[in-house]
Design a protein around this motif. Structure first.
Motif, PDB file in Angstrom:
ATOM      1  N   UNK A 110       4.253  -1.479  -8.202  1.00 43.92           N
ATOM      2  CA  UNK A 110       3.193  -1.646  -9.313  1.00 43.92           C
ATOM      3  C   UNK A 110       2.553  -2.965  -8.871  1.00 43.92           C
ATOM      4  N   UNK A 111       3.140  -3.923  -8.567  1.00 42.36           N
ATOM      5  CA  UNK A 111       2.596  -5.102  -8.161  1.00 42.36           C
ATOM      6  C   UNK A 111       1.650  -5.295  -7.119  1.00 42.36           C
ATOM      7  N   UNK A 112       1.957  -4.462  -6.046  1.00 46.07           N
ATOM      8  CA  UNK A 112       1.201  -4.407  -4.942  1.00 46.07           C
ATOM      9  C   UNK A 112       0.076  -3.531  -5.348  1.00 46.07           C
ATOM     10  N   UNK A 113       0.097  -2.598  -6.139  1.00 43.36           N
ATOM     11  CA  UNK A 113      -1.100  -1.693  -6.548  1.00 43.36           C
ATOM     12  C   UNK A 113      -1.982  -2.768  -7.153  1.00 43.36           C
ATOM     13  N   UNK A 114      -1.486  -3.705  -8.194  1.00 43.33           N
ATOM     14  CA  UNK A 114      -2.321  -4.430  -8.778  1.00 43.33           C
ATOM     15  C   UNK A 114      -2.987  -5.595  -8.137  1.00 43.33           C
ATOM     16  N   UNK A 115      -1.927  -6.073  -7.084  1.00 44.55           N
ATOM     17  CA  UNK A 115      -2.555  -7.387  -6.438  1.00 44.55           C
ATOM     18  C   UNK A 115      -3.786  -6.743  -5.262  1.00 44.55           C
ATOM     19  N   UNK A 116      -3.734  -5.476  -4.702  1.00 46.40           N
ATOM     20  CA  UNK A 116      -4.577  -5.171  -3.857  1.00 46.40           C
ATOM     21  C   UNK A 116      -5.758  -4.213  -4.274  1.00 46.40           C
ATOM     22  N   UNK A 117      -5.741  -4.249  -5.838  1.00 45.23           N
ATOM     23  CA  UNK A 117      -6.720  -3.442  -6.424  1.00 45.23           C
ATOM     24  C   UNK A 117      -6.876  -2.089  -5.990  1.00 45.23           C
ATOM     25  N   UNK A 118      -5.662  -1.502  -5.889  1.00 45.26           N
ATOM     26  CA  UNK A 118      -5.697  -0.163  -5.628  1.00 45.26           C
ATOM     27  C   UNK A 118      -5.922   0.858  -6.643  1.00 45.26           C
ATOM     28  N   UNK A 119      -6.247   2.105  -6.654  1.00 44.76           N
ATOM     29  CA  UNK A 119      -6.435   3.070  -7.648  1.00 44.76           C
ATOM     30  C   UNK A 119      -5.036   3.381  -8.047  1.00 44.76           C
ATOM     31  N   UNK A 120      -4.959   4.218  -9.099  1.00 40.87           N
ATOM     32  CA  UNK A 120      -3.672   4.732  -9.511  1.00 40.87           C
ATOM     33  C   UNK A 120      -3.364   6.039  -8.745  1.00 40.87           C
ATOM     34  N   UNK A 121      -4.357   6.503  -8.170  1.00 39.40           N
ATOM     35  CA  UNK A 121      -3.806   8.055  -7.327  1.00 39.40           C
ATOM     36  C   UNK A 121      -3.115   7.577  -6.309  1.00 39.40           C
ATOM     37  N   UNK A 122      -1.829   7.664  -6.365  1.00 40.53           N
ATOM     38  CA  UNK A 122      -1.062   7.435  -5.243  1.00 40.53           C
ATOM     39  C   UNK A 122      -0.068   8.427  -4.774  1.00 40.53           C
ATOM     40  N   UNK A 123      -0.042   8.792  -3.393  1.00 48.48           N
ATOM     41  CA  UNK A 123       0.819  10.021  -3.061  1.00 48.48           C
ATOM     42  C   UNK A 123       2.288   9.057  -2.774  1.00 48.48           C
ATOM     43  N   UNK A 124       3.427   9.612  -2.767  1.00 47.29           N
ATOM     44  CA  UNK A 124       4.571   9.425  -2.551  1.00 47.29           C
ATOM     45  C   UNK A 124       5.384  10.558  -1.601  1.00 47.29           C
ATOM     46  N   UNK A 125       5.852   9.755  -0.614  1.00 47.67           N
ATOM     47  CA  UNK A 125       6.344  10.672   0.566  1.00 47.67           C
ATOM     48  C   UNK A 125       7.739  10.282   1.015  1.00 47.67           C
ATOM     49  N   UNK A 126       8.502  11.104   1.503  1.00 49.93           N
ATOM     50  CA  UNK A 126       9.889  10.431   2.075  1.00 49.93           C
ATOM     51  C   UNK A 126      10.496  11.368   2.958  1.00 49.93           C
ATOM     52  N   UNK A 127      11.625  11.006   3.460  1.00 52.62           N
ATOM     53  CA  UNK A 127      12.615  11.760   4.440  1.00 52.62           C
ATOM     54  C   UNK A 127      13.871  12.030   3.504  1.00 52.62           C
ATOM     55  N   UNK A 128      14.670  13.007   4.069  1.00 54.30           N
ATOM     56  CA  UNK A 128      15.783  13.411   3.279  1.00 54.30           C
ATOM     57  C   UNK A 128      16.886  12.406   2.942  1.00 54.30           C
TER      58      UNK A 128
END
Length: 334
Positions: A110-128
Protein backbone atom coordinates in the motif's frame (compact mmCIF):
# COMPACT_ATOMS: atom_id res chain seq x y z
CA UNK A 1 9.37 -22.48 6.79
CA UNK A 2 8.26 -24.83 4.02
CA UNK A 3 5.08 -26.82 4.57
CA UNK A 4 4.50 -30.06 2.67
CA UNK A 5 0.92 -31.07 1.91
CA UNK A 6 1.09 -34.42 3.69
CA UNK A 7 -2.68 -34.95 3.33
CA UNK A 8 -2.42 -35.18 -0.44
CA UNK A 9 0.44 -37.69 -0.12
CA UNK A 10 -1.53 -39.90 2.28
CA UNK A 11 -4.59 -39.69 0.04
CA UNK A 12 -2.55 -40.79 -2.99
CA UNK A 13 -0.97 -43.66 -1.06
CA UNK A 14 -4.37 -44.88 0.12
CA UNK A 15 -5.76 -44.69 -3.41
CA UNK A 16 -2.89 -46.15 -5.44
CA UNK A 17 -1.38 -48.45 -2.79
CA UNK A 18 2.07 -48.22 -4.44
CA UNK A 19 4.93 -50.57 -3.68
CA UNK A 20 7.59 -48.19 -5.00
CA UNK A 21 7.43 -44.39 -5.37
CA UNK A 22 9.63 -42.02 -7.35
CA UNK A 23 9.99 -38.61 -5.66
CA UNK A 24 10.85 -35.62 -7.86
CA UNK A 25 11.12 -31.87 -7.29
CA UNK A 26 13.26 -28.78 -7.88
CA UNK A 27 16.79 -28.44 -6.54
CA UNK A 28 15.62 -26.07 -3.81
CA UNK A 29 13.50 -28.74 -2.13
CA UNK A 30 16.07 -31.53 -1.74
CA UNK A 31 15.65 -31.66 2.05
CA UNK A 32 11.88 -31.99 1.67
CA UNK A 33 12.36 -34.81 -0.86
CA UNK A 34 14.35 -36.63 1.82
CA UNK A 35 11.55 -36.03 4.36
CA UNK A 36 9.10 -37.71 2.01
CA UNK A 37 11.58 -40.56 1.46
CA UNK A 38 11.77 -41.20 5.23
CA UNK A 39 7.98 -40.97 5.54
CA UNK A 40 7.44 -43.55 2.78
CA UNK A 41 10.04 -45.91 4.24
CA UNK A 42 8.25 -45.91 7.59
CA UNK A 43 5.07 -46.99 5.78
CA UNK A 44 6.86 -49.96 4.17
CA UNK A 45 7.02 -48.34 0.71
CA UNK A 46 10.23 -48.37 -1.34
CA UNK A 47 11.15 -44.78 -2.29
CA UNK A 48 13.59 -43.48 -4.92
CA UNK A 49 14.59 -39.82 -5.24
CA UNK A 50 15.29 -38.43 -8.69
CA UNK A 51 18.69 -36.76 -8.56
CA UNK A 52 17.74 -34.72 -11.61
CA UNK A 53 15.55 -31.71 -10.86
CA UNK A 54 11.98 -31.43 -12.05
CA UNK A 55 11.40 -28.02 -13.62
CA UNK A 56 7.62 -28.02 -13.45
CA UNK A 57 4.38 -29.85 -14.11
CA UNK A 58 5.65 -30.53 -17.64
CA UNK A 59 8.63 -32.48 -16.29
CA UNK A 60 7.10 -35.71 -15.04
CA UNK A 61 10.06 -38.18 -15.01
CA UNK A 62 7.92 -41.01 -16.40
CA UNK A 63 10.94 -42.72 -17.97
CA UNK A 64 12.73 -42.83 -14.61
CA UNK A 65 9.64 -44.28 -12.96
CA UNK A 66 9.50 -46.99 -15.61
CA UNK A 67 13.21 -47.73 -15.23
CA UNK A 68 13.06 -48.19 -11.44
CA UNK A 69 9.64 -49.87 -11.48
CA UNK A 70 7.85 -47.12 -9.53
CA UNK A 71 4.06 -47.28 -9.67
CA UNK A 72 3.56 -43.71 -8.36
CA UNK A 73 5.39 -40.42 -8.84
CA UNK A 74 5.24 -37.63 -6.25
CA UNK A 75 6.06 -34.31 -7.92
CA UNK A 76 6.79 -31.85 -5.11
CA UNK A 77 6.46 -28.08 -5.39
CA UNK A 78 4.76 -27.79 -8.76
CA UNK A 79 1.07 -27.82 -7.87
CA UNK A 80 -1.39 -26.70 -10.55
CA UNK A 81 -5.15 -26.82 -10.99
CA UNK A 82 -4.96 -30.58 -11.50
CA UNK A 83 -4.27 -32.88 -8.54
CA UNK A 84 -2.61 -35.44 -10.77
CA UNK A 85 -1.81 -36.55 -14.28
CA UNK A 86 -2.17 -40.32 -14.45
CA UNK A 87 0.02 -41.71 -11.67
CA UNK A 88 1.87 -38.42 -11.16
CA UNK A 89 0.56 -36.68 -8.04
CA UNK A 90 1.32 -32.99 -7.57
CA UNK A 91 2.10 -32.21 -3.94
CA UNK A 92 2.28 -28.62 -2.81
CA UNK A 93 5.22 -27.23 -0.85
CA UNK A 94 4.52 -23.72 0.44
CA UNK A 95 6.43 -21.07 2.28
CA UNK A 96 4.42 -20.20 5.39
CA UNK A 97 4.23 -16.67 6.79
CA UNK A 98 2.62 -15.54 10.04
CA UNK A 99 -0.05 -12.85 10.34
CA UNK A 100 2.47 -10.20 11.39
CA UNK A 101 4.55 -10.79 8.27
CA UNK A 102 1.46 -10.73 6.04
CA UNK A 103 0.28 -7.44 7.57
CA UNK A 104 3.75 -5.92 7.16
CA UNK A 105 3.88 -7.00 3.51
CA UNK A 106 0.39 -5.61 2.83
CA UNK A 107 1.37 -2.26 4.33
CA UNK A 108 4.55 -2.22 2.23
CA UNK A 109 2.47 -2.75 -0.91
CA UNK A 110 0.00 0.00 0.00
CA UNK A 111 2.84 2.38 0.82
CA UNK A 112 4.51 1.56 -2.50
CA UNK A 113 1.27 2.29 -4.38
CA UNK A 114 0.88 5.66 -2.65
CA UNK A 115 4.52 6.73 -2.96
CA UNK A 116 4.55 5.96 -6.69
CA UNK A 117 1.12 7.49 -7.39
CA UNK A 118 -0.16 4.23 -8.83
CA UNK A 119 -3.85 3.63 -9.51
CA UNK A 120 -5.83 1.27 -7.33
CA UNK A 121 -6.40 -1.21 -10.20
CA UNK A 122 -3.68 -3.71 -9.34
CA UNK A 123 -3.33 -7.29 -10.55
CA UNK A 124 -1.92 -9.87 -8.14
CA UNK A 125 -0.34 -13.14 -9.33
CA UNK A 126 1.82 -15.87 -7.86
CA UNK A 127 3.15 -19.42 -8.07
CA UNK A 128 1.97 -22.37 -5.98
CA UNK A 129 4.78 -22.04 -3.41
CA UNK A 130 3.30 -18.74 -2.19
CA UNK A 131 -0.37 -19.49 -2.81
CA UNK A 132 -1.67 -19.20 0.76
CA UNK A 133 0.29 -15.97 1.21
CA UNK A 134 -1.19 -14.62 -2.04
CA UNK A 135 -4.76 -15.40 -0.93
CA UNK A 136 -4.27 -13.77 2.47
CA UNK A 137 -2.68 -10.69 0.93
CA UNK A 138 -5.53 -10.28 -1.56
CA UNK A 139 -8.04 -10.73 1.26
CA UNK A 140 -6.23 -8.06 3.29
CA UNK A 141 -5.85 -5.60 0.40
CA UNK A 142 -9.12 -6.19 -1.43
CA UNK A 143 -11.00 -3.39 0.35
CA UNK A 144 -8.22 -0.86 -0.35
CA UNK A 145 -7.22 -1.79 -3.91
CA UNK A 146 -9.31 -2.72 -6.96
CA UNK A 147 -8.05 -6.26 -7.60
CA UNK A 148 -9.68 -7.77 -10.72
CA UNK A 149 -11.35 -11.15 -10.69
CA UNK A 150 -9.04 -13.85 -12.05
CA UNK A 151 -9.05 -15.13 -15.60
CA UNK A 152 -9.82 -18.82 -15.15
CA UNK A 153 -7.63 -21.45 -16.82
CA UNK A 154 -8.70 -25.01 -16.14
CA UNK A 155 -5.26 -26.38 -15.34
CA UNK A 156 -4.12 -23.45 -13.16
CA UNK A 157 -4.89 -22.32 -9.64
CA UNK A 158 -6.58 -18.94 -9.28
CA UNK A 159 -4.23 -16.19 -10.53
CA UNK A 160 -1.35 -18.65 -10.79
CA UNK A 161 1.29 -18.13 -13.47
CA UNK A 162 3.74 -20.70 -14.76
CA UNK A 163 7.01 -20.27 -16.59
CA UNK A 164 5.14 -20.64 -19.87
CA UNK A 165 1.54 -19.70 -19.03
CA UNK A 166 0.44 -16.16 -18.19
CA UNK A 167 -3.24 -16.59 -19.02
CA UNK A 168 -4.30 -15.42 -15.55
CA UNK A 169 -2.76 -11.99 -16.10
CA UNK A 170 -3.19 -11.65 -19.86
CA UNK A 171 -5.71 -8.91 -20.75
CA UNK A 172 -6.86 -8.69 -17.12
CA UNK A 173 -8.47 -5.28 -16.30
CA UNK A 174 -5.58 -4.03 -14.16
CA UNK A 175 -3.34 -1.02 -14.78
CA UNK A 176 -0.22 -2.75 -13.43
CA UNK A 177 0.74 -6.02 -11.74
CA UNK A 178 2.28 -7.39 -8.58
CA UNK A 179 3.93 -10.80 -8.61
CA UNK A 180 4.15 -12.42 -5.18
CA UNK A 181 7.32 -14.52 -5.03
CA UNK A 182 11.08 -14.42 -5.49
CA UNK A 183 11.26 -15.62 -9.12
CA UNK A 184 12.27 -12.78 -11.40
CA UNK A 185 11.50 -14.92 -14.43
CA UNK A 186 7.80 -15.14 -13.59
CA UNK A 187 7.60 -11.40 -12.93
CA UNK A 188 9.42 -10.62 -16.19
CA UNK A 189 7.10 -13.04 -17.96
CA UNK A 190 4.05 -11.13 -16.71
CA UNK A 191 5.64 -7.84 -17.82
CA UNK A 192 6.39 -9.16 -21.32
CA UNK A 193 3.06 -10.93 -21.71
CA UNK A 194 0.83 -8.08 -20.50
CA UNK A 195 3.09 -5.14 -21.45
CA UNK A 196 2.06 -3.55 -18.15
CA UNK A 197 4.42 -2.39 -15.40
CA UNK A 198 5.06 -5.34 -13.11
CA UNK A 199 6.58 -5.41 -9.64
CA UNK A 200 8.04 -8.45 -7.90
CA UNK A 201 7.13 -8.58 -4.21
CA UNK A 202 9.78 -10.69 -2.48
CA UNK A 203 8.09 -12.06 0.68
CA UNK A 204 11.43 -12.95 2.28
CA UNK A 205 13.24 -9.62 1.94
CA UNK A 206 10.01 -7.53 1.84
CA UNK A 207 11.43 -5.74 -1.23
CA UNK A 208 9.22 -4.56 -4.10
CA UNK A 209 11.25 -4.65 -7.30
CA UNK A 210 10.21 -3.22 -10.70
CA UNK A 211 11.15 -5.59 -13.54
CA UNK A 212 10.35 -3.42 -16.56
CA UNK A 213 13.99 -2.55 -17.32
CA UNK A 214 15.07 -6.20 -17.05
CA UNK A 215 12.19 -7.21 -19.33
CA UNK A 216 13.20 -4.60 -21.93
CA UNK A 217 16.80 -5.85 -21.83
CA UNK A 218 15.59 -9.38 -22.45
CA UNK A 219 13.36 -8.19 -25.29
CA UNK A 220 16.31 -6.42 -26.94
CA UNK A 221 18.42 -9.55 -26.54
CA UNK A 222 15.60 -11.58 -28.06
CA UNK A 223 15.38 -9.30 -31.11
CA UNK A 224 19.16 -9.57 -31.55
CA UNK A 225 19.03 -13.36 -31.49
CA UNK A 226 16.14 -13.41 -33.95
CA UNK A 227 18.11 -11.13 -36.30
CA UNK A 228 21.24 -13.31 -36.05
CA UNK A 229 19.16 -16.42 -36.74
CA UNK A 230 17.69 -14.73 -39.83
CA UNK A 231 21.22 -14.60 -41.29
CA UNK A 232 21.94 -18.28 -40.59
CA UNK A 233 22.23 -21.01 -43.21
CA UNK A 234 21.76 -23.99 -40.89
CA UNK A 235 19.38 -24.35 -37.95
CA UNK A 236 19.37 -27.04 -35.29
CA UNK A 237 15.76 -27.78 -34.35
CA UNK A 238 15.91 -29.11 -30.79
CA UNK A 239 13.01 -31.29 -29.65
CA UNK A 240 12.60 -31.75 -25.90
CA UNK A 241 12.43 -35.28 -24.57
CA UNK A 242 10.64 -34.45 -21.32
CA UNK A 243 7.06 -35.73 -21.36
CA UNK A 244 5.36 -32.33 -21.32
CA UNK A 245 7.88 -30.70 -23.66
CA UNK A 246 8.03 -33.02 -26.69
CA UNK A 247 5.90 -30.79 -29.00
CA UNK A 248 6.48 -32.87 -32.14
CA UNK A 249 3.76 -31.11 -34.13
CA UNK A 250 5.29 -27.71 -33.51
CA UNK A 251 8.71 -29.05 -34.43
CA UNK A 252 7.34 -30.47 -37.68
CA UNK A 253 5.57 -27.17 -38.44
CA UNK A 254 8.76 -25.17 -37.82
CA UNK A 255 10.80 -27.56 -39.95
CA UNK A 256 8.42 -27.05 -42.87
CA UNK A 257 8.24 -23.26 -42.46
CA UNK A 258 11.94 -22.67 -41.91
CA UNK A 259 12.95 -25.01 -44.73
CA UNK A 260 10.85 -22.91 -47.11
CA UNK A 261 13.29 -20.02 -46.56
CA UNK A 262 16.27 -22.17 -47.57
CA UNK A 263 17.49 -23.13 -44.12
CA UNK A 264 19.12 -26.54 -43.78
CA UNK A 265 17.40 -28.07 -40.74
CA UNK A 266 18.98 -30.61 -38.39
CA UNK A 267 16.54 -32.19 -35.96
CA UNK A 268 18.11 -32.90 -32.57
CA UNK A 269 16.49 -34.45 -29.51
CA UNK A 270 17.62 -33.69 -25.95
CA UNK A 271 16.30 -34.44 -22.48
CA UNK A 272 17.89 -31.41 -20.88
CA UNK A 273 19.06 -28.60 -23.14
CA UNK A 274 22.40 -27.34 -21.81
CA UNK A 275 25.19 -25.17 -23.20
CA UNK A 276 27.63 -28.10 -23.34
CA UNK A 277 25.26 -30.19 -25.43
CA UNK A 278 24.28 -27.39 -27.80
CA UNK A 279 27.72 -25.82 -28.22
CA UNK A 280 29.27 -29.05 -29.50
CA UNK A 281 27.32 -28.59 -32.76
CA UNK A 282 29.88 -26.10 -34.03
CA UNK A 283 28.80 -26.32 -37.69
CA UNK A 284 25.22 -25.21 -36.98
CA UNK A 285 24.61 -21.44 -37.17
CA UNK A 286 21.53 -21.10 -34.92
CA UNK A 287 19.09 -23.20 -32.91
CA UNK A 288 15.37 -23.30 -32.24
CA UNK A 289 14.08 -25.29 -29.27
CA UNK A 290 10.45 -26.28 -28.85
CA UNK A 291 10.86 -27.64 -25.31
CA UNK A 292 10.62 -24.72 -22.87
CA UNK A 293 10.49 -20.94 -23.43
CA UNK A 294 12.57 -20.39 -20.30
CA UNK A 295 15.73 -21.89 -21.80
CA UNK A 296 16.86 -18.91 -23.95
CA UNK A 297 15.91 -16.58 -21.08
CA UNK A 298 17.52 -18.47 -18.17
CA UNK A 299 20.49 -20.30 -19.64
CA UNK A 300 23.67 -18.35 -20.39
CA UNK A 301 26.69 -19.48 -22.38
CA UNK A 302 25.25 -20.59 -25.72
CA UNK A 303 27.82 -19.85 -28.43
CA UNK A 304 25.11 -19.51 -31.12
CA UNK A 305 21.66 -17.89 -30.97
CA UNK A 306 19.00 -20.14 -29.45
CA UNK A 307 15.33 -19.25 -30.03
CA UNK A 308 12.18 -20.42 -28.30
CA UNK A 309 9.04 -21.35 -30.23
CA UNK A 310 7.59 -17.82 -29.97
CA UNK A 311 10.87 -16.33 -31.14
CA UNK A 312 10.95 -18.79 -34.05
CA UNK A 313 7.47 -17.58 -35.03
CA UNK A 314 8.86 -14.03 -34.97
CA UNK A 315 11.74 -15.20 -37.19
CA UNK A 316 9.21 -16.57 -39.69
CA UNK A 317 7.41 -13.20 -39.70
CA UNK A 318 10.73 -11.45 -40.28
CA UNK A 319 11.52 -13.70 -43.25
CA UNK A 320 8.05 -13.01 -44.64
CA UNK A 321 8.66 -9.27 -44.21
CA UNK A 322 5.85 -8.98 -41.68
CA UNK A 323 6.49 -6.41 -38.91
CA UNK A 324 7.82 -8.07 -35.76
CA UNK A 325 6.73 -6.69 -32.42
CA UNK A 326 6.97 -8.17 -28.93
CA UNK A 327 6.86 -11.97 -29.57
CA UNK A 328 5.96 -12.56 -25.91
CA UNK A 329 2.67 -10.63 -26.02
CA UNK A 330 0.77 -13.88 -25.59
CA UNK A 331 -1.22 -15.67 -22.92
CA UNK A 332 0.78 -18.88 -23.27
CA UNK A 333 4.33 -19.27 -24.56
CA UNK A 334 4.27 -22.91 -25.74
Amino acid sequence: MIKIDWDSIIKALDEFKPKKVLIVGPDGLVEQLQEIYDFLEKRGIKPVISGDPSYGSCDLHLNKAFTVGADLIINLGHSIGLDRIGRVVFVNAEYIFDETEIKELAEKILSFVEQNNLSKKAGFYTISNYYTLYKKLVETLNHRLEIPKPNKFETLLENQVLGCNFYSSFNAPADYNFFIGESRFHAIGIQLSTEKDTYMVDPHTKEIIPVKEEALKYLKSSFARIYLASRASTIGLIIGEKEGQVNLRKADFLEKELSSFGYKIYKIMMNEITTDKVNKFTNIDAFVETACPRIPMNVEGFSKPVLSYLEAMALIKLKKKIPVENPFRAAVWY
